[in-house]
Write a protein that holds these residues in place. Sequence first.
Motif, short mmCIF file in Angstrom:
data_model
loop_
_atom_site.label_atom_id
_atom_site.label_comp_id
_atom_site.label_asym_id
_atom_site.label_seq_id
_atom_site.Cartn_x
_atom_site.Cartn_y
_atom_site.Cartn_z
N THR A 132 -10.64 -5.68 -5.07
CA THR A 132 -10.44 -4.63 -4.07
C THR A 132 -10.17 -5.26 -2.70
O THR A 132 -10.30 -6.47 -2.52
CB THR A 132 -11.69 -3.73 -3.98
OG1 THR A 132 -12.81 -4.53 -3.61
CG2 THR A 132 -11.95 -3.02 -5.30
N PRO A 156 -11.57 -4.22 0.82
CA PRO A 156 -12.33 -3.36 1.72
C PRO A 156 -11.99 -3.56 3.20
O PRO A 156 -12.34 -2.73 4.03
CB PRO A 156 -13.79 -3.74 1.45
CG PRO A 156 -13.76 -5.00 0.69
CD PRO A 156 -12.40 -5.15 0.09
N GLN A 157 -11.25 -4.64 3.55
CA GLN A 157 -10.94 -4.92 4.95
C GLN A 157 -9.47 -5.29 5.12
O GLN A 157 -9.13 -6.38 5.57
CB GLN A 157 -11.80 -6.09 5.46
CG GLN A 157 -13.28 -5.84 5.40
CD GLN A 157 -14.05 -7.11 5.72
OE1 GLN A 157 -13.56 -8.04 6.32
NE2 GLN A 157 -15.31 -7.13 5.31
N ALA A 208 -0.79 7.57 2.89
CA ALA A 208 -2.10 8.24 2.83
C ALA A 208 -2.14 9.35 1.78
O ALA A 208 -3.11 9.47 1.04
CB ALA A 208 -2.48 8.79 4.20
N ARG A 262 0.81 -1.22 0.00
CA ARG A 262 0.00 0.00 0.00
C ARG A 262 0.84 1.27 0.00
O ARG A 262 1.82 1.35 0.74
CB ARG A 262 -0.85 0.02 1.28
CG ARG A 262 -1.95 -1.01 1.35
CD ARG A 262 -3.18 -0.46 0.87
NE ARG A 262 -3.14 0.92 1.36
CZ ARG A 262 -4.14 1.71 1.51
NH1 ARG A 262 -5.28 1.34 1.19
NH2 ARG A 262 -4.03 2.94 1.96
N VAL A 276 -6.72 8.18 -5.65
CA VAL A 276 -8.19 8.19 -5.65
C VAL A 276 -8.68 9.33 -6.55
O VAL A 276 -9.59 9.14 -7.37
CB VAL A 276 -8.76 8.32 -4.22
CG1 VAL A 276 -10.25 8.61 -4.23
CG2 VAL A 276 -8.46 7.06 -3.42
N GLY A 305 -11.19 4.16 -3.48
CA GLY A 305 -11.81 4.87 -2.37
C GLY A 305 -11.64 4.07 -1.09
O GLY A 305 -10.80 3.16 -1.02
N GLU A 306 -12.45 4.40 -0.09
CA GLU A 306 -12.33 3.77 1.22
C GLU A 306 -12.41 2.25 1.16
O GLU A 306 -11.66 1.55 1.82
CB GLU A 306 -13.42 4.32 2.15
CG GLU A 306 -13.32 3.82 3.56
CD GLU A 306 -14.41 4.39 4.44
OE1 GLU A 306 -14.90 3.65 5.31
OE2 GLU A 306 -14.77 5.56 4.26
N LYS A 307 -13.35 1.71 0.39
CA LYS A 307 -13.52 0.26 0.29
C LYS A 307 -12.69 -0.36 -0.83
O LYS A 307 -12.69 -1.57 -1.04
CB LYS A 307 -14.98 -0.08 0.10
CG LYS A 307 -15.84 0.38 1.26
CD LYS A 307 -16.78 -0.69 1.68
CE LYS A 307 -17.66 -0.17 2.78
NZ LYS A 307 -17.45 -0.81 4.02
N SER A 367 -2.12 7.81 -1.65
CA SER A 367 -3.42 7.16 -1.85
C SER A 367 -4.49 8.18 -2.22
O SER A 367 -5.29 7.94 -3.14
CB SER A 367 -3.84 6.39 -0.60
OG SER A 367 -3.01 5.27 -0.41
N ARG A 368 -4.51 9.32 -1.55
CA ARG A 368 -5.49 10.37 -1.88
C ARG A 368 -5.33 10.84 -3.33
O ARG A 368 -6.31 11.04 -4.04
CB ARG A 368 -5.37 11.56 -0.92
CG ARG A 368 -6.09 11.36 0.40
CD ARG A 368 -6.15 12.64 1.22
NE ARG A 368 -4.84 13.12 1.63
CZ ARG A 368 -4.16 12.67 2.68
NH1 ARG A 368 -4.67 11.72 3.43
NH2 ARG A 368 -2.98 13.17 2.98
N PRO A 427 -8.98 0.55 -1.57
CA PRO A 427 -7.75 1.33 -1.43
C PRO A 427 -6.72 0.99 -2.51
O PRO A 427 -6.66 -0.16 -2.98
CB PRO A 427 -7.23 0.94 -0.05
CG PRO A 427 -7.83 -0.40 0.22
CD PRO A 427 -9.15 -0.42 -0.49
#
Length: 173
Positions: free
Chosen positions: A167, A169-170, A11, A8, A18, A35-37, A14-15, A39
């Motif tokens: 994706t 999401p968790q 932050a 990953r 997105v 997005g959030e789910k 990542s922004r 990344p």
Amino acid sequence: MAYGVVLRPDAETSRSLVELSYAIADGHEPLMALGEKAPPHVSVLHVDCAEEQVAGIVAATEPYRGRVFPARIIGLLYSVVPPGDYYVPTGGYYFGLEVVRNPTLDALHQEFLRLGHPPLGLVGEDYRPHITLGMTAAPPSRPPLSLVPGGVVDLTMASGPVGPFGTFPQLRE
């Protein structure tokens, strides 16, 4: 269950990814955008395993948690995905950032392959590190080139169940 090991970006990166994802997908029937789910990530390996085998995969990631893996982004790729694809059963249009398959990323990929779980997607000789930015039902647009990153991005390891369209999401970071 489908489970994955990924790398990953931080932050801030990542922004910006997105933002790039939405700049390309907006108005083109997005099937998936970051997005959030969903990344941003570079996949090391996605596998099919029993739920009780996840602990072994997580344990294999522990020596790498917090370590920084530099990866060089080399370009923006668009591709048609035919119907019937594992990650995109309906088919559509992929767009993402290509990453150099350097010896470190390849060694990580090979190490997690040796765990012996059935791999999903392109592996081995066909392993192609990348950051999926999104999928659309209609041909996506070209973004302002100023939004497309180049150069080296620093990544850290995470793992989690694979969600829709590949994706995460968790993620467990």
